[in-house]
Design a protein around this motif. Structure first.
Motif, PDB file in Angstrom:
ATOM      1  N   ASP A  65     -22.776  35.602 -14.061  1.00  0.00           N
ATOM      2  CA  ASP A  65     -22.951  34.686 -12.604  1.00  0.00           C
ATOM      3  C   ASP A  65     -21.884  33.268 -12.884  1.00  0.00           C
ATOM      4  OD1 ASP A  65     -23.720  33.045 -14.780  1.00  0.00           O
ATOM      5  OD2 ASP A  65     -25.878  33.059 -14.102  1.00  0.00           O
ATOM      6  N   GLY A  66     -21.138  33.557 -13.977  1.00  0.00           N
ATOM      7  CA  GLY A  66     -20.277  32.585 -14.022  1.00  0.00           C
ATOM      8  C   GLY A  66     -20.644  31.075 -14.639  1.00  0.00           C
ATOM      9  N   THR A  67     -21.954  31.022 -14.957  1.00  0.00           N
ATOM     10  CA  THR A  67     -22.376  29.801 -15.295  1.00  0.00           C
ATOM     11  C   THR A  67     -23.046  29.762 -16.725  1.00  0.00           C
ATOM     12  OG1 THR A  67     -24.594  29.936 -13.822  1.00  0.00           O
ATOM     13  CG2 THR A  67     -22.462  28.995 -12.763  1.00  0.00           C
ATOM     14  N   THR A  68     -23.514  30.876 -16.787  1.00  0.00           N
ATOM     15  CA  THR A  68     -24.331  30.785 -18.118  1.00  0.00           C
ATOM     16  C   THR A  68     -23.934  31.788 -19.073  1.00  0.00           C
ATOM     17  OG1 THR A  68     -26.075  32.538 -17.122  1.00  0.00           O
ATOM     18  CG2 THR A  68     -26.554  30.101 -16.862  1.00  0.00           C
ATOM     19  N   GLU A  69     -23.457  33.058 -18.790  1.00  0.00           N
ATOM     20  CA  GLU A  69     -22.948  34.150 -19.401  1.00  0.00           C
ATOM     21  C   GLU A  69     -21.565  33.801 -20.151  1.00  0.00           C
ATOM     22  OE1 GLU A  69     -23.514  38.089 -18.409  1.00  0.00           O
ATOM     23  OE2 GLU A  69     -25.368  37.759 -17.471  1.00  0.00           O
ATOM     24  N   THR A  70     -21.549  33.860 -21.432  1.00  0.00           N
ATOM     25  CA  THR A  70     -20.437  33.666 -22.076  1.00  0.00           C
ATOM     26  C   THR A  70     -19.553  35.129 -22.656  1.00  0.00           C
ATOM     27  OG1 THR A  70     -21.426  33.370 -24.345  1.00  0.00           O
ATOM     28  CG2 THR A  70     -21.228  31.409 -23.005  1.00  0.00           C
ATOM     29  N   VAL A  71     -18.485  34.696 -23.041  1.00  0.00           N
ATOM     30  CA  VAL A  71     -17.602  35.940 -23.267  1.00  0.00           C
ATOM     31  C   VAL A  71     -18.105  36.500 -24.760  1.00  0.00           C
ATOM     32  CG1 VAL A  71     -15.418  36.821 -24.279  1.00  0.00           C
ATOM     33  CG2 VAL A  71     -15.558  35.156 -22.240  1.00  0.00           C
ATOM     34  N   PHE A  72     -18.410  37.934 -24.941  1.00  0.00           N
ATOM     35  CA  PHE A  72     -18.824  38.488 -25.736  1.00  0.00           C
ATOM     36  C   PHE A  72     -18.282  38.229 -27.082  1.00  0.00           C
ATOM     37  CE2 PHE A  72     -19.986  42.148 -28.413  1.00  0.00           C
ATOM     38  CZ  PHE A  72     -21.055  42.227 -28.704  1.00  0.00           C
ATOM     39  N   TRP A  73     -18.865  37.696 -28.139  1.00  0.00           N
ATOM     40  CA  TRP A  73     -18.171  37.465 -29.648  1.00  0.00           C
ATOM     41  C   TRP A  73     -16.987  36.509 -29.647  1.00  0.00           C
ATOM     42  CZ3 TRP A  73     -17.698  43.105 -31.784  1.00  0.00           C
ATOM     43  CH2 TRP A  73     -18.972  43.641 -32.386  1.00  0.00           C
ATOM     44  N   ALA A  74     -17.079  35.702 -28.592  1.00  0.00           N
ATOM     45  CA  ALA A  74     -16.000  34.447 -28.657  1.00  0.00           C
ATOM     46  C   ALA A  74     -16.358  33.564 -29.585  1.00  0.00           C
ATOM     47  CB  ALA A  74     -16.003  33.896 -27.106  1.00  0.00           C
ATOM     48  N   SER A  75     -15.450  33.507 -30.302  1.00  0.00           N
ATOM     49  CA  SER A  75     -15.449  32.614 -31.715  1.00  0.00           C
ATOM     50  C   SER A  75     -14.260  31.798 -31.996  1.00  0.00           C
ATOM     51  CB  SER A  75     -16.194  33.386 -32.828  1.00  0.00           C
ATOM     52  OG  SER A  75     -15.306  34.316 -33.278  1.00  0.00           O
ATOM     53  N   GLY A  76     -13.388  31.724 -31.196  1.00  0.00           N
ATOM     54  CA  GLY A  76     -12.176  30.868 -31.427  1.00  0.00           C
ATOM     55  C   GLY A  76     -12.434  29.428 -31.326  1.00  0.00           C
ATOM     56  N   ASP A  77     -11.354  28.702 -32.027  1.00  0.00           N
ATOM     57  CA  ASP A  77     -11.374  27.187 -32.124  1.00  0.00           C
ATOM     58  C   ASP A  77     -11.288  26.507 -30.736  1.00  0.00           C
ATOM     59  OD1 ASP A  77      -8.261  26.059 -31.888  1.00  0.00           O
ATOM     60  OD2 ASP A  77      -8.651  28.022 -32.596  1.00  0.00           O
ATOM     61  N   GLN A  78     -11.763  25.384 -30.381  1.00  0.00           N
ATOM     62  CA  GLN A  78     -11.774  24.767 -29.033  1.00  0.00           C
ATOM     63  C   GLN A  78     -10.345  24.282 -28.728  1.00  0.00           C
ATOM     64  OE1 GLN A  78     -14.383  24.937 -27.120  1.00  0.00           O
ATOM     65  NE2 GLN A  78     -15.379  25.998 -28.446  1.00  0.00           N
ATOM     66  N   ASN A  79      -9.435  23.930 -29.723  1.00  0.00           N
ATOM     67  CA  ASN A  79      -8.152  23.587 -29.253  1.00  0.00           C
ATOM     68  C   ASN A  79      -7.347  24.585 -28.795  1.00  0.00           C
ATOM     69  OD1 ASN A  79      -8.771  20.937 -30.176  1.00  0.00           O
ATOM     70  ND2 ASN A  79      -8.215  21.287 -32.337  1.00  0.00           N
ATOM     71  N   GLY A  80      -7.772  25.828 -28.801  1.00  0.00           N
ATOM     72  CA  GLY A  80      -7.052  26.995 -28.376  1.00  0.00           C
ATOM     73  C   GLY A  80      -5.885  27.571 -29.036  1.00  0.00           C
ATOM     74  N   ILE A  81      -5.765  27.150 -30.433  1.00  0.00           N
ATOM     75  CA  ILE A  81      -4.745  27.664 -31.326  1.00  0.00           C
ATOM     76  C   ILE A  81      -4.622  29.293 -31.462  1.00  0.00           C
ATOM     77  CG2 ILE A  81      -3.615  27.288 -33.556  1.00  0.00           C
ATOM     78  CD1 ILE A  81      -4.813  24.540 -33.685  1.00  0.00           C
ATOM     79  N   ALA A  82      -5.888  29.446 -32.217  1.00  0.00           N
ATOM     80  CA  ALA A  82      -5.883  30.983 -32.182  1.00  0.00           C
ATOM     81  C   ALA A  82      -5.799  31.775 -30.985  1.00  0.00           C
ATOM     82  CB  ALA A  82      -7.444  31.389 -32.553  1.00  0.00           C
TER      83      ALA A  82
END
Length: 299
Positions: A65-82
């Motif tokens: 729905d674009g508001t609650t579900e997140t990307v499956f197995w997303a576990s990267g850093d918040q700075n987006g380096i990975a």
């Protein structure tokens, strides 16, 4: 794509190892092109295997729905380096279709235009510079201008920035994406046309070979003219029939390439030789007959 990425890594690693391990294979231009393609594919497939692991944790998925579900197995850093590193190597994967185009070009030059090995070796460096050069420059350009971002299953060119915070390059992304994706599609289309041209070339060669084989079979299947047997035949004597020996001389016509003079000469010599043989046989028989007659008289 973790499973398929593993298969790709394994296959490319095996091909690369088999070529590098064999001095005979390393000498071929086509095999060296495949080595470059294999190395580029391994680098890209490693990050395909990482897939969503490099996406910043908590990134919302576009499939929900674009508001609650997140990307499956997303576990990267918040700075987006990975995510940026993954995006760099995913864009660097443009090396693969460009290498496919170079390999197609190689076979086009060899099969259709008949280029020699030495001539191909003189321009081989271009087969490697173009894929690696474009892949590195485009990947570096996208990293410097901040064009990398999550694309649901990994990170690639998709600036995840609010419209008011975007730079000039990011705002022109729609126009610039053809500089980044255009050569990839051009390489794919080029490879397709080359393979079509090679297919037509091979079908033409196959048609010519079949036509030649058919003409040979038809020629061999035709009945050759019967040779003119027994041009000169000398019948065996009665004594020779009793002894079971049959002497005769026969000259047959040779193929059409023999001239008439040689044929007549062979015929005459054959007849003379046959006549001499039988005359000699008659003399021997007469001599034997005389001996038997003398023995009877003595008795």
């Amino acid at each position: 794509p973790k499973f398929t990425a593993l298969l790709s890594i394994f296959g490319s690693a095996m091909i690369t190892f088999m070529i590098l391990h064999s001095p005979k294979r390393r000498k071929k231009t086509s095999h060296r092109i495949m080595v470059g393609m294999g190395i580029a594919d391994i680098l890209a497939s490693i990050w395909y295997f990482a897939s969503t692991w490099v996406i910043p944790a908590g990134t919302l998925s576009g499939f929900g729905d674009g508001t609650t579900e997140t990307v499956f197995w997303a576990s990267g850093d918040q700075n987006g380096i990975a995510c940026n590193i993954s995006g760099f190597f995913n864009q660097f994967a443009a090396c693969n279709p460009l290498y496919s185009a170079m390999l197609a070009l190689y076979y086009l030059l060899v099969v259709k235009y008949g280029w020699s090995t030495d001539r191909l070796a003189a321009i081989e460096w271009r087969f490697h510079v173009l894929p690696w050069g474009y892949a590195f420059i485009s990947a570096l350009f996208a990293a410097i201008t901040g064009l990398y971002g999550p694309v649901e299953w990994t990170c690639w060119i998709n600036p995840d920035v609010a419209p008011e915070d975007r730079t000039l390059i990011q705002n022109l992304f729609v126009q610039l994406q053809w500089l980044l994706f255009g050569p990839i599609w051009a390489a794919i289309v080029f490879s397709a046309f080359v393979f079509i041209a090679l297919y037509r070339k091979m079908k033409l060669l196959e048609k010519r070979v079949n036509s030649y084989a058919s003409s040979i079979s038809k020629f061999e299947g035709e009945e050759s003219p019967e040779p003119d047997i027994e041009k000169c035949e000398l019948k065996p004597s009665i004594e020779n029939r009793k002894n079971g020996s049959v002497l005769f001389a026969s000259i047959s016509k040779d193929d059409e390439s023999d001239d008439n003079g040689r044929l007549e000469e062979n015929l005459e010599s054959g007849c003379n030789e046959g006549g001499n043989n039988i005359s000699r046989e008659k003399r021997e028989n007469n001599s034997n007959g005389n001996k038997e007659k003398n023995e009877k008289e003595e008795r």
